[in-house]
Design a protein around this motif. Sequence first.
Motif, PDB file in Angstrom:
ATOM      1  N   GLU A 261      41.248  28.768  37.820  1.00  0.00           N
ATOM      2  CA  GLU A 261      42.646  29.179  37.883  1.00  0.00           C
ATOM      3  C   GLU A 261      42.849  30.316  38.871  1.00  0.00           C
ATOM      4  O   GLU A 261      41.989  31.192  39.030  1.00  0.00           O
ATOM      5  N   CYS A 262      43.988  30.313  39.532  1.00  0.00           N
ATOM      6  CA  CYS A 262      44.351  31.381  40.463  1.00  0.00           C
ATOM      7  C   CYS A 262      45.853  31.586  40.344  1.00  0.00           C
ATOM      8  O   CYS A 262      46.626  30.871  40.971  1.00  0.00           O
ATOM      9  N   SER A 298      39.675  28.227  33.127  1.00  0.00           N
ATOM     10  CA  SER A 298      40.257  29.543  32.903  1.00  0.00           C
ATOM     11  C   SER A 298      39.251  30.631  33.255  1.00  0.00           C
ATOM     12  O   SER A 298      38.640  31.249  32.381  1.00  0.00           O
ATOM     13  N   GLU A 300      39.750  33.181  36.205  1.00  0.00           N
ATOM     14  CA  GLU A 300      40.448  33.772  37.341  1.00  0.00           C
ATOM     15  C   GLU A 300      39.548  34.728  38.122  1.00  0.00           C
ATOM     16  O   GLU A 300      38.708  35.428  37.555  1.00  0.00           O
ATOM     17  N   LEU A 306      42.336  38.290  35.954  1.00  0.00           N
ATOM     18  CA  LEU A 306      43.435  38.576  36.879  1.00  0.00           C
ATOM     19  C   LEU A 306      43.555  40.061  37.212  1.00  0.00           C
ATOM     20  O   LEU A 306      43.729  40.426  38.381  1.00  0.00           O
TER      21      LEU A 306
END
Length: 402
Positions: A261-262, A298, A300, A306
């Motif tokens: 994810e990004c 998931s 990041e 994040l």
Amino acid sequence: MSELVAENVPIAASALQSVDRAIADLRRGACVLVYTGDGFAALVQSAETLCDATLSQLRSLTAESSGSIDTTPRLLLTARRAAAVGFDEARSLIPVSGVFALSLDSDAIEASTIQSLADPTDEPGYDVEVLRPRVTPAPAALSESAIDLTKLARLLPAAIIAQVAIGAGAAANSQTLPVKVIRDWAGRHDLLSVSTEDIADYRLGAAKALTKVAAAKIPLDHAENTRVVAFRPNDGGIEHLALIIGEPDPSAPVLARMHSECFTGDLLGSLRCDCGDQLRGAIRTMGEVGSGILLYLSQEGRGIGLINKLRAYELQDRGADTAEANEQLGFDADERIYLPAAEMLRQLGFKRVRLLTNNPQKVSALARCGISVEERVAHHFPSNGHNQFYLETKAARFGHYL
């Protein structure tokens, strides 16, 4: 990239839950009790969420313990972060334990100083030469687990640790205690307790415990026949998603992509990376060939989360490349694991893939997890002018085929 492969070892749901609860406590600024199977125990607190009040609380808890061990609190940094701070002696630890420690044997070091040691985006509030006499050995197993726990919590990999000796059980010639005594002591002080073994097994256990919890048809641009399947570990932890495009044949190698994810690239359309291009490009390619599976993982920021990715971006703006920024924060250059992807593929009935990637590490990692990678399918996009250095770093530091 973290090494993690499947093993036929059952991992209890209670073990996952104890780690997951410890993660939540660290994130809200509390301390937890970490213990080894042979009876050593220590209080652990995140350096990132530390304040003077919680540091004082930790000191008071250790003051209650009695015995022959050194209960002095220590600041733990990864060797990579310590080297970035300026402790050259930490470099020799990087390939070994990777944990560097400073003694907090007085109130002279405040929480703000500890936080600036942990976070390279803070204004430096320390003098390495003043701190150098405080360099001290770290209790091996407990320290490695403490750092690992902060990583699992997606916090900066830095912790406060203080060993505890509980009651008369810590005799002069024995520093160890029965696990029940340790847990009872934690309970009396309203602390969660978690074992080093459970922390070490958490990633493997969470991957092996993935179960399908929801699925729905979601027509996508360039791939209208798409079904999204959500997988969750049985401790209620972070979900991963599988986008099943078309009707892939389980008897043939499926075109697959493992996509971490990004938020900034996938959702906001950031031009700093090529993640959005890779996500939408993979969906388009699978739609054109008629079928495929995109595993949306998931993890990041190469597995650092994040918030830490935003910190890494700030370091990149100061001149670091992608790998250097992660290392200055105290992480490995790539913290991702791919066992969840392998487990999702197995549950969906696929054991052979044609992997859509430019990253040779993904090919070898998925193969180690028991999935046969029968072909690497090139998957790259031109620079947009903002991500040229990022793409060059991928090729130079991570060996991507670009």
